[in-house]
Design an enzyme around this catalytic site. Structure first.
Site, PDB file in Angstrom:
ATOM      1  N   GLU A  34       6.125   2.577   0.700  1.00 11.44           N
ATOM      2  CA  GLU A  34       7.512   2.805  -0.067  1.00 11.44           C
ATOM      3  C   GLU A  34       7.888   1.688  -1.004  1.00 11.44           C
ATOM      4  OE1 GLU A  34      10.798   3.196   2.701  1.00 11.44           O
ATOM      5  OE2 GLU A  34      12.091   3.587   1.108  1.00 11.44           O
ATOM      6  N   ARG A 260      -0.384  -2.981  13.892  1.00  6.96           N
ATOM      7  CA  ARG A 260       0.159  -3.863  12.802  1.00  6.96           C
ATOM      8  C   ARG A 260      -0.339  -5.391  12.765  1.00  6.96           C
ATOM      9  NH1 ARG A 260       5.012  -3.220  10.864  1.00  6.96           N
ATOM     10  NH2 ARG A 260       5.455  -5.574  10.570  1.00  6.96           N
ATOM     11  N   LYS A 270       9.398  -6.101   4.664  1.00  9.17           N
ATOM     12  CA  LYS A 270       9.810  -6.060   3.149  1.00  9.17           C
ATOM     13  C   LYS A 270      11.276  -6.467   3.108  1.00  9.17           C
ATOM     14  CE  LYS A 270       7.607  -2.252   2.265  1.00  9.17           C
ATOM     15  NZ  LYS A 270       7.496  -0.884   1.677  1.00  9.17           N
TER      16      LYS A 270
HETATM   17  P1  ATP Z   1       8.053  -3.104   6.001  1.00  7.59           P
HETATM   18  O1  ATP Z   1       8.606  -3.021   7.440  1.00  7.59           O
HETATM   19  O2  ATP Z   1       7.419  -4.376   5.497  1.00  7.59           O
HETATM   20  O3  ATP Z   1       8.930  -2.389   4.986  1.00  7.59           O
HETATM   21  P2  ATP Z   1       6.612  -0.597   6.141  1.00  7.59           P
HETATM   22  O4  ATP Z   1       5.833  -0.055   7.161  1.00  7.59           O
HETATM   23  O5  ATP Z   1       8.174  -0.071   6.185  1.00  7.59           O
HETATM   24  O6  ATP Z   1       6.658  -2.127   6.185  1.00  7.59           O
HETATM   25  P3  ATP Z   1       5.765   0.837   4.132  1.00  7.59           P
HETATM   26  O7  ATP Z   1       5.689   0.377   2.597  1.00  7.59           O
HETATM   27  O8  ATP Z   1       6.012   1.947   4.608  1.00  7.59           O
HETATM   28  O9  ATP Z   1       6.069  -0.604   4.722  1.00  7.59           O
HETATM   29  O10 ATP Z   1       3.964   0.523   4.441  1.00  7.59           O
HETATM   30  C1  ATP Z   1       2.821   1.097   4.071  1.00  7.59           C
HETATM   31  C2  ATP Z   1       1.658   1.107   4.943  1.00  7.59           C
HETATM   32  O11 ATP Z   1       1.390  -0.180   5.250  1.00  7.59           O
HETATM   33  C3  ATP Z   1       2.117   2.030   6.283  1.00  7.59           C
HETATM   34  O12 ATP Z   1       0.879   2.576   6.401  1.00  7.59           O
HETATM   35  C4  ATP Z   1       2.266   0.766   7.224  1.00  7.59           C
HETATM   36  O13 ATP Z   1       1.768   1.282   8.383  1.00  7.59           O
HETATM   37  C5  ATP Z   1       1.423  -0.357   6.602  1.00  7.59           C
HETATM   38  N1  ATP Z   1       1.825  -1.536   7.203  1.00  7.59           N
HETATM   39  C6  ATP Z   1       3.146  -2.072   6.823  1.00  7.59           C
HETATM   40  N2  ATP Z   1       3.183  -3.312   7.631  1.00  7.59           N
HETATM   41  C7  ATP Z   1       2.168  -3.438   8.144  1.00  7.59           C
HETATM   42  C8  ATP Z   1       1.535  -4.562   9.061  1.00  7.59           C
HETATM   43  N3  ATP Z   1       2.235  -5.846   9.279  1.00  7.59           N
HETATM   44  N4  ATP Z   1       0.170  -4.397   9.557  1.00  7.59           N
HETATM   45  C9  ATP Z   1      -0.341  -3.222   9.226  1.00  7.59           C
HETATM   46  N5  ATP Z   1       0.018  -2.183   8.286  1.00  7.59           N
HETATM   47  C10 ATP Z   1       1.323  -2.229   8.029  1.00  7.59           C
HETATM   48 MG    MG Z   2       8.713   1.806   5.809  1.00  4.19          MG
END
Ligand code: ATP
Ligand code: MG
Length: 556
Positions: A34, A260, A270
């Protein structure tokens, strides 16, 4: 080990079996960020996994921006994410894709569900909807709008879209089962009214699809075969499968979950990282203390070391906390093998070599890399006035030779790749502090053993005071002083390490180092690994960032 001999993790096994069974020919994965912040080290794990699988199995990986939430999304993030993925060494198939490109299709599919009585417009407010949802132990209650005529729902949905209904007054919900043991199946929201401009579609939409409604359908539109996400979405899988089953989608992706990455002394969210940026705790998303890819890069981490780290931690289905020491090991190991050596004095103390002619220069030769003779040598001018580290000199002659392998009054030390010298006397300023040490060199000791009776305590680094250059060095340390700064409901900003950055402006670097290219890495001998700052470094004002200390910081 070749790729074929390495033990394969569960996702590699799944894809290998799917190909062997003829279920897929060309596996398609995707990395779906995102664009609401910069990518962090957790995303690097997902990137290495998704792009890595595509490379290994000769498939393709899409870069898809999941831009369904206009309040928080920006073009700056889109550009930064593209740059980070490329820098990590991966290339997506075709152009980057955007969930917002599918808004029309998703809306048509929402209508499709309404027409089949599988969705309805609900006018419960947020609080009431939550109350009606029930709990893990109690079933939910049907919304009074659940059975409204489908024409009415279609009409209201259209009014939501065209902006005739104010925010918060209506939602579109799937009509599944308010008594399902899985809360995600209790008539989840598919569309919300948001009178917010979108970074790509502008004012076209007044409603936006929920993540749950959009995500799986985006995969289906793109022909994603293996939709890989983190474990927290495991409970959502039945809902995603329900949509795929009930909609006229062009393909049926399958979702697989993995654990994760959680890293000690680090926050990987983020939202939390954005707070650090917005509150000015760090200088920006690419502050070298940030666990963002841009921050790690500016800190001096190489893409190869980050990929190596992701390989080391593996892919499993059980959550755990990875020791940040593993990431530090990966970069240290990489830089030990690759970084040219150089000398830098962080806290200068002047030496005056009384038996070296004023104005004279003798060139010393030192290897660029001790284990790689082919990388050649560097020339270091030796002059009467030199700088050494203040901490490398002591007047205390009682210090044991074992503990203090440096320069002591009346004793000898070797200046690396140069002469053995002896400290003879000190000069003091008006405050009584030592302003210079007068020394004498032992002739004939460059590249040669000392004569009888001369016993150097150790080897120290130095820089010519005449030819060296002044530099600024940023000494970075971990941003957090607690192993799990955001565990539970803790306020992670209370665990910031007050010593995460020490800027030293009066350092001296060996001549030539000021010409380092931005992002060029070095081992400053006896100190650690440093990188020329991507943005601030220039010939006139050299700026280096400490990437990581040496494994063994004691004297060698
Ligand atoms: P955040 O909580 O930091 O915003 P998010 O999962 O909401 O992380 P996205 O931009 O939706 O962020 O993530 C893009 C991809 O990265 C998704 O497929 C998510 O599963 C993966 N991802 C995010 N954080 C991790 C992590 N700590 N370890 C492994 N994969 C991750
Ligand atoms: Mg997200």
């Amino acid at each position: 080990m070749s790729e074929n001999e390495k033990p394969q993790h569960f996702l590699q096994q799944i894809i290998r079996d799917d190909i062997a069974a003829g279920k897929v020919e060309k596996p398609i994965t995707r990395f779906p960020p995102e664009p609401n912040g910069y990518l962090h080290i957790g995303h690097a794990k997902s990137i290495c996994l998704n792009f890595g699988l595509a490379i290994q199995f000769k498939g393709a990986c899409n870069l898809r921006f999941d831009d369904t939430n206009p309040e928080k999304e920006e073009d700056e993030y889109v550009r930064a994410i593209e740059e980070d993925v490329r820098w990590l060494g991966f290339e997506w198939e075709g152009s980057p894709l955007f969930a917002s490109d599918y808004f029309d299709t998703l809306y048509q599919w929402a209508r499709y569900l309404v027409e089949r009585r599988l969705a309805y417009v609900c006018e419960l407010d947020g609080d009431t909807m939550r109350q009606f949802r029930g709990t893990l132990t109690e079933p939910g209650k049907d919304s009074p709008y659940r059975d409204r005529p489908l024409d009415e729902s279609l009409e209201l949905l259209e009014q939501m879209r065209t902006g005739l209904i104010p925010e918060g007054r209506a939602t579109l919900r799937a009509r599944i089962d308010m008594a399902s043991p899985n809360l995600n199946m209790r008539d989840p929201v598919l569309y919300r009214i948001k009178r917010v401009a979108h970074h790509r579609t502008g004012d076209k939409w007044n409603i936006y699809p929920s993540y749950d409604f959009a995500h799986g359908q985006e995969d289906a539109i793109e022909g994603v075969t293996h939709s890989i996400c983190t474990l927290e979405f495991e409970d959502h899988r039945p809902l995603y499968d329900w949509f795929i089953e009930h909609l006229p989608v062009p393909s049926k992706p399958r979702q697989y979950e993995f654990a994760r990455l959680n890293l000690s002394y680090t926050v990987t969210s983020k939202r939390k990282l954005k707070l650090l940026v917005d509150e000015g705790v760090v200088s920006g998303w690419d502050d070298p203390r940030m666990p963002t890819i841009a921050g790690l890069r500016r800190r001096g981490y190489s893409a190869a070391a980050i990929r190596q780290f992701c390989d080391m931690i593996g892919v499993t289905r059980s959550d755990s906390l990875v020791d940040v020491g593993m990431l530090e090991f990966a970069i240290r190991d990489h830089l030990n093998k690759t970084a040219p050596r150089a000398m830098c004095v962080l806290e200068p103390l002047k030496l005056i070599i009384s038996n070296f002619e004023p104005g004279a220069t003798e060139m010393m030769s030192a290897p660029v890399h001790p284990d790689q003779p082919a990388s050649g040598s560097r020339q270091l001018p030796f002059t009467r006035e030199l700088y050494i580290e203040r901490s490398d000199f002591s007047e205390d002659t009682s210090l044991s030779r074992k503990k203090f392998k440096r320069l002591v009054m009346g004793e000898w030390v070797r200046l690396r790749s140069a002469y053995i010298i002896r400290a003879d006397s000190v000069q003091r300023d008006s405050t009584g502090a030592i302003s210079a040490v007068h020394c004498s060199l032992v002739p004939g000791t460059v590249g040669a053993n000392p004569p009888e009776g001369v016993k150097p305590r150790g080897v120290i680094h130095w820089v010519s005071a005449t030819h060296g250059q002044r530099a600024t060095v940023n000494l970075y340390d971990r941003l957090f002083s607690d192993e799990t700064p955001d565990a539970g409901d803790r306020d992670f900003t209370r665990h910031l390490n007050p010593e995460s950055l020490l800027t030293v402006t009066d350092c001296w670097i060996e001549p030539g180092l000021e010409q380092a290219a931005p992002e060029q890495a070095f081992q400053f001998e006896r100190i650690g690994y440093f990188v020329a700052d991507r943005h601030a470094h220039s010939r006139e004002h050299p700026v280096f960032n400490r990437t990581i200390g040496l494994k063994d910081s004691s004297d060698r």
